[in-house]
Design a protein around this motif. Structure first.
Motif, PDB file in Angstrom:
ATOM      1  N   LEU A  82     -10.168  74.849  15.505  1.00  0.00           N
ATOM      2  CA  LEU A  82     -11.345  75.623  15.095  1.00  0.00           C
ATOM      3  C   LEU A  82     -11.733  75.276  13.648  1.00  0.00           C
ATOM      4  N   ALA A  83     -10.709  75.185  12.785  1.00  0.00           N
ATOM      5  CA  ALA A  83     -10.997  74.869  11.378  1.00  0.00           C
ATOM      6  C   ALA A  83     -11.679  73.508  11.275  1.00  0.00           C
ATOM      7  N   ALA A  84     -11.205  72.557  12.080  1.00  0.00           N
ATOM      8  CA  ALA A  84     -11.807  71.216  12.044  1.00  0.00           C
ATOM      9  C   ALA A  84     -13.229  71.246  12.624  1.00  0.00           C
ATOM     10  N   GLN A  85     -13.438  72.046  13.652  1.00  0.00           N
ATOM     11  CA  GLN A  85     -14.792  72.149  14.237  1.00  0.00           C
ATOM     12  C   GLN A  85     -15.779  72.712  13.218  1.00  0.00           C
ATOM     13  N   VAL A  86     -15.319  73.756  12.523  1.00  0.00           N
ATOM     14  CA  VAL A  86     -16.186  74.374  11.500  1.00  0.00           C
ATOM     15  C   VAL A  86     -16.507  73.344  10.411  1.00  0.00           C
ATOM     16  N   ALA A  87     -15.484  72.559  10.039  1.00  0.00           N
ATOM     17  CA  ALA A  87     -15.697  71.555   8.990  1.00  0.00           C
ATOM     18  C   ALA A  87     -16.764  70.548   9.417  1.00  0.00           C
ATOM     19  N   VAL A  88     -16.743  70.148  10.686  1.00  0.00           N
ATOM     20  CA  VAL A  88     -17.745  69.188  11.169  1.00  0.00           C
ATOM     21  C   VAL A  88     -19.148  69.794  11.076  1.00  0.00           C
ATOM     22  N   CYS A  89     -19.261  71.064  11.471  1.00  0.00           N
ATOM     23  CA  CYS A  89     -20.585  71.715  11.430  1.00  0.00           C
ATOM     24  C   CYS A  89     -21.112  71.772   9.998  1.00  0.00           C
ATOM     25  N   ILE A  90     -20.207  72.059   9.074  1.00  0.00           N
ATOM     26  CA  ILE A  90     -20.624  72.152   7.666  1.00  0.00           C
ATOM     27  C   ILE A  90     -21.010  70.766   7.149  1.00  0.00           C
ATOM     28  N   GLU A  91     -20.134  69.814   7.438  1.00  0.00           N
ATOM     29  CA  GLU A  91     -20.368  68.435   6.983  1.00  0.00           C
ATOM     30  C   GLU A  91     -21.704  67.900   7.505  1.00  0.00           C
ATOM     31  N   ALA A  92     -21.984  68.220   8.753  1.00  0.00           N
ATOM     32  CA  ALA A  92     -23.214  67.701   9.381  1.00  0.00           C
ATOM     33  C   ALA A  92     -24.425  68.563   9.047  1.00  0.00           C
ATOM     34  N   ARG A  93     -24.206  69.620   8.304  1.00  0.00           N
ATOM     35  CA  ARG A  93     -25.282  70.540   7.899  1.00  0.00           C
ATOM     36  C   ARG A  93     -26.106  71.022   9.095  1.00  0.00           C
ATOM     37  N   VAL A  94     -25.404  71.502  10.137  1.00  0.00           N
ATOM     38  CA  VAL A  94     -26.153  72.067  11.265  1.00  0.00           C
ATOM     39  C   VAL A  94     -26.822  73.356  10.778  1.00  0.00           C
ATOM     40  N   HIS A  95     -27.911  73.682  11.426  1.00  0.00           N
ATOM     41  CA  HIS A  95     -28.709  74.812  10.940  1.00  0.00           C
ATOM     42  C   HIS A  95     -28.007  76.151  11.182  1.00  0.00           C
ATOM     43  N   ALA A  96     -27.350  76.285  12.333  1.00  0.00           N
ATOM     44  CA  ALA A  96     -26.741  77.577  12.678  1.00  0.00           C
ATOM     45  C   ALA A  96     -25.521  77.353  13.561  1.00  0.00           C
ATOM     46  N   VAL A  97     -24.596  78.317  13.500  1.00  0.00           N
ATOM     47  CA  VAL A  97     -23.428  78.297  14.387  1.00  0.00           C
ATOM     48  C   VAL A  97     -23.323  79.651  15.074  1.00  0.00           C
ATOM     49  N   THR A  98     -23.163  79.634  16.403  1.00  0.00           N
ATOM     50  CA  THR A  98     -22.909  80.898  17.116  1.00  0.00           C
ATOM     51  C   THR A  98     -21.429  81.020  17.375  1.00  0.00           C
ATOM     52  N   LEU A  99     -20.909  82.214  17.144  1.00  0.00           N
ATOM     53  CA  LEU A  99     -19.510  82.513  17.467  1.00  0.00           C
ATOM     54  C   LEU A  99     -19.507  83.609  18.527  1.00  0.00           C
ATOM     55  N   PHE A 100     -18.553  83.510  19.439  1.00  0.00           N
ATOM     56  CA  PHE A 100     -18.534  84.461  20.547  1.00  0.00           C
ATOM     57  C   PHE A 100     -17.093  84.847  20.841  1.00  0.00           C
ATOM     58  N   TRP A 101     -16.948  86.009  21.355  1.00  0.00           N
ATOM     59  CA  TRP A 101     -15.736  86.644  21.873  1.00  0.00           C
ATOM     60  C   TRP A 101     -14.980  87.426  20.816  1.00  0.00           C
ATOM     61  N   ASP A 102     -14.325  86.758  19.888  1.00  0.00           N
ATOM     62  CA  ASP A 102     -13.699  87.581  18.849  1.00  0.00           C
ATOM     63  C   ASP A 102     -14.384  87.284  17.519  1.00  0.00           C
ATOM     64  N   LEU A 103     -14.059  88.064  16.538  1.00  0.00           N
ATOM     65  CA  LEU A 103     -14.722  87.895  15.262  1.00  0.00           C
ATOM     66  C   LEU A 103     -13.830  87.081  14.330  1.00  0.00           C
ATOM     67  N   ALA A 104     -14.250  85.895  13.988  1.00  0.00           N
ATOM     68  CA  ALA A 104     -13.446  85.029  13.130  1.00  0.00           C
ATOM     69  C   ALA A 104     -13.985  85.128  11.709  1.00  0.00           C
TER      70      ALA A 104
END
Ligand SMILES: Cc1cc2nc3c(=O)[nH]c(=O)nc-3n(C[C@H](O)[C@H](O)[C@H](O)COP(=O)(O)O)c2cc1C
Length: 515
Positions: A82-104
């Motif tokens: 998960l930490a690596a996935q988040v890093a990719v989203c930040i690095e790639a400057r995606v506009h938005a991230v949806t999180l579902f199920w639990d609150l991270a």
């Protein structure tokens, strides 16, 4: 009839129709098709490797220049992944991230600090409160009707009613929505847009296997079941909504005691019986026994069409439905507005005394300010999307929230005066778009706040109604402090943008014609 709501400004899309981030199904082709058509697409990247996420992000960008997001599921993902996935989203400057199920909370904080918009899908009012406290920017209220994993036990209408009234964030509605009537209903109930999964599974671009698409368009209304039998890969007890099959009928044994058979493959990866995998184009095996996710809207889907066509049809139906009668208010997304409601700013019923503005004069001034706010909100939303520097992005986001708030206040004031609020976008928007550079445009926005303050100062002594007077007074203070905050940040950073914008037309008191 414009369906544009404030969340469109946040997401930088034209139409408040969002593609759910469906794991496996919502890949680059579908996401690009939805965003390109004016909606907003989320890549479904649950448990995917960081390299794959990066390549899917690239693949969307090869197909469209419109913004899009990524969906992640912390509860179904190892923490290091998960930490690596988040890093990719930040690095790639995606506009938005949806999180579902639990609150991270950590993931939310990291994303927000990096200037990524955080969207949380929730299934109850309690969860909505927690997500708001944790820093979510937008909520998706998922009703019990939804396809795929279903978080709560409340039907959409009841959940929306509670969340929209009690939570101070833009809310998108999800669950069983497949057509314009669903979109129109959601907007009328106070949602600012909709999130759709099942309707986009049955499109040409979706990565679902044709078997899954066919089962969806052949399904009768009320065909779906809510069950916990597909549990491998997810926290125990999670419920999903699927089309019935041999597994839900119990013909494949007890899902919690039976040895897990292999029923298919995706390349080297085996697909286990009772797993949460749904049939994809890239799979082989017994599709009938896989999780055939579908929401309660299935009975109203009868064809597999291009995603852009589905989106445009739904938007067109909603517009047609909302035109003739009281419609959902397109700017705040609040419940339908009836302009014949009682006048609350009563002093203006007969106001031509003591130099107070009469209702027409007041309406003209408030509408001019409203048009300026439409323009400023759009400029700020574009800056949120364009700014790569986290500090500038956060400043743009704060300004945007401020513009949206006061736009809503002006809108409400006009409605109370029984005057149609203007939907025009002030010429400030065109003036701003020709300014080069994020800092210069932020400074220009700050000067726009100055213009609004000057207009309000002229108007204020002419406002007879005490309540409206107090509201506009508060607005002056908020505008001033926003302008000061922008000025401080830009000055600290070197003040380059401030001087560039100083030369711009706003200094000459021009907002330009409304567009
Ligand atoms: C095939 C399918 C896969 C889904 N996968 C995910 C997912 O990976 N992450 C997620 O947040 N939601 C997922 N969902 C749920 C959606 O986010 C959304 O709540 C749901 O699709 C809304 O209901 P609808 O399908 O009736 O439109 C999935 C839904 C479907 C139909």
């Amino acid at each position: 009839m414009d369906l544009h709501t404030p969340v469109c400004d946040l997401l930088c899309c034209d139409t408040p129709i969002v593609l759910a981030g469906m794991g496996g199904v919502a890949r680059s082709e579908l996401v690009a098709a939805v965003s390109e058509a004016g909606g907003f697409g989320f890549l479904g990247m649950v448990r995917e490797a960081p390299g794959f996420i990066a390549s899917e992000i690239e693949a969307v960008r090869d197909r469209t220049s419109r913004p899009f997001g990524v969906n992640l599921i912390p509860a179904a993902t190892r923490p290091d992944l998960l930490a690596a996935q988040v890093a990719v989203c930040i690095e790639a400057r995606v506009h938005a991230v949806t999180l579902f199920w639990d609150l991270a909370r950590d993931a939310i904080a990291r994303l927000r600090d990096a200037g990524v918009l955080v969207v949380c899908q929730i299934g109850s009012l309690a969860e909505a409160r927690v997500a708001q406290d944790a820093g979510a920017d937008i909520l998706i209220a998922q009703g019990w009707e939804a396809g795929g994993h279903v978080r709560g036990q409340t039907v959409l209408a009841a959940l929306l009613r509670d969340v929209v009234c009690q939570i101070d964030l833009p809310v998108l509605a999800a669950g069983g929505i497949v057509d314009g009537a669903g979109l129109a209903n959601a907007l009328t109930m106070g949602a600012q847009g909709v999130v759709m999964g099942t309707a986009f599974v049955a499109t040409e671009e979706s990565f679902a296997h044709d078997y899954h698409k066919r089962r969806i368009i052949e399904a009768e209304a009320d065909a779906t079941v809510h069950t916990d039998v597909f549990h491998v890969n997810w926290p125990v007890g999670a419920h999903v909504r699927v089309l019935p099959n041999s597994v839900t009928r119990g013909a494949r044994g007890d899902p919690f005691f039976h040895a897990t058979d292999i029923i298919g493959a995706e390349g080297e990866r085996p697909i286990q019986l009772f797993s949460t995998d749904s049939p994809l184009r890239s799979m082989t095996g017994e599709f009938e026994a896989m999780a055939l996710y579908a929401g309660q809207g299935v009975g109203r889907l009868s064809s597999i069409v291009p995603a852009g066509e589905r989106l445009r049809d739904i938007a067109g139906q909603a517009k047609a439905l909302m035109r003739p009668t009281g419609r959902a208010e397109p700017l705040t997304g609040r419940a339908s507005i009836e302009l014949s409601s009682p006048v609350c700013y009563g002093a203006h019923a007969n106001p031509t005394y003591m130099g107070f503005a009469d209702r027409d004069e007041l309406a003209a001034d408030l509408n001019l300010l409203l048009e300026a706010k439409h323009a400023a909100a759009r400029v700020a939303a574009r800056l949120v999307a364009e700014a790569s520097d986290p500090e500038l992005r956060n400043l743009a986001r704060t300004i945007h929230a401020n513009e949206v708030k006061w736009r809503g206040v002006l809108f409400d004031a006009l409605v109370e005066l029984k005057v149609e609020p203007s939907l025009k976008v002030g010429g400030f928007y065109d003036n701003a778009t020709v300014i080069k550079g994020v800092e210069a445009r932020l400074a220009f926005l700050g000067r726009g706040e100055d213009w609004v303050v000057r207009k309000l100062r002229v108007l204020l002594p002419r406002v007879a109604d005490d309540r409206l007077h107090a509201t506009l007074h508060q607005m002056i203070e908020a505008q001033q402090s926003m302008a000061a905050c922008a000025q401080d940040t830009l000055t600290r950073r070197g003040g380059r943008g401030a001087s560039a914008a100083g030369a711009a037309s706003i200094a000459r008191d021009e907002v330009g014609p409304a567009a």
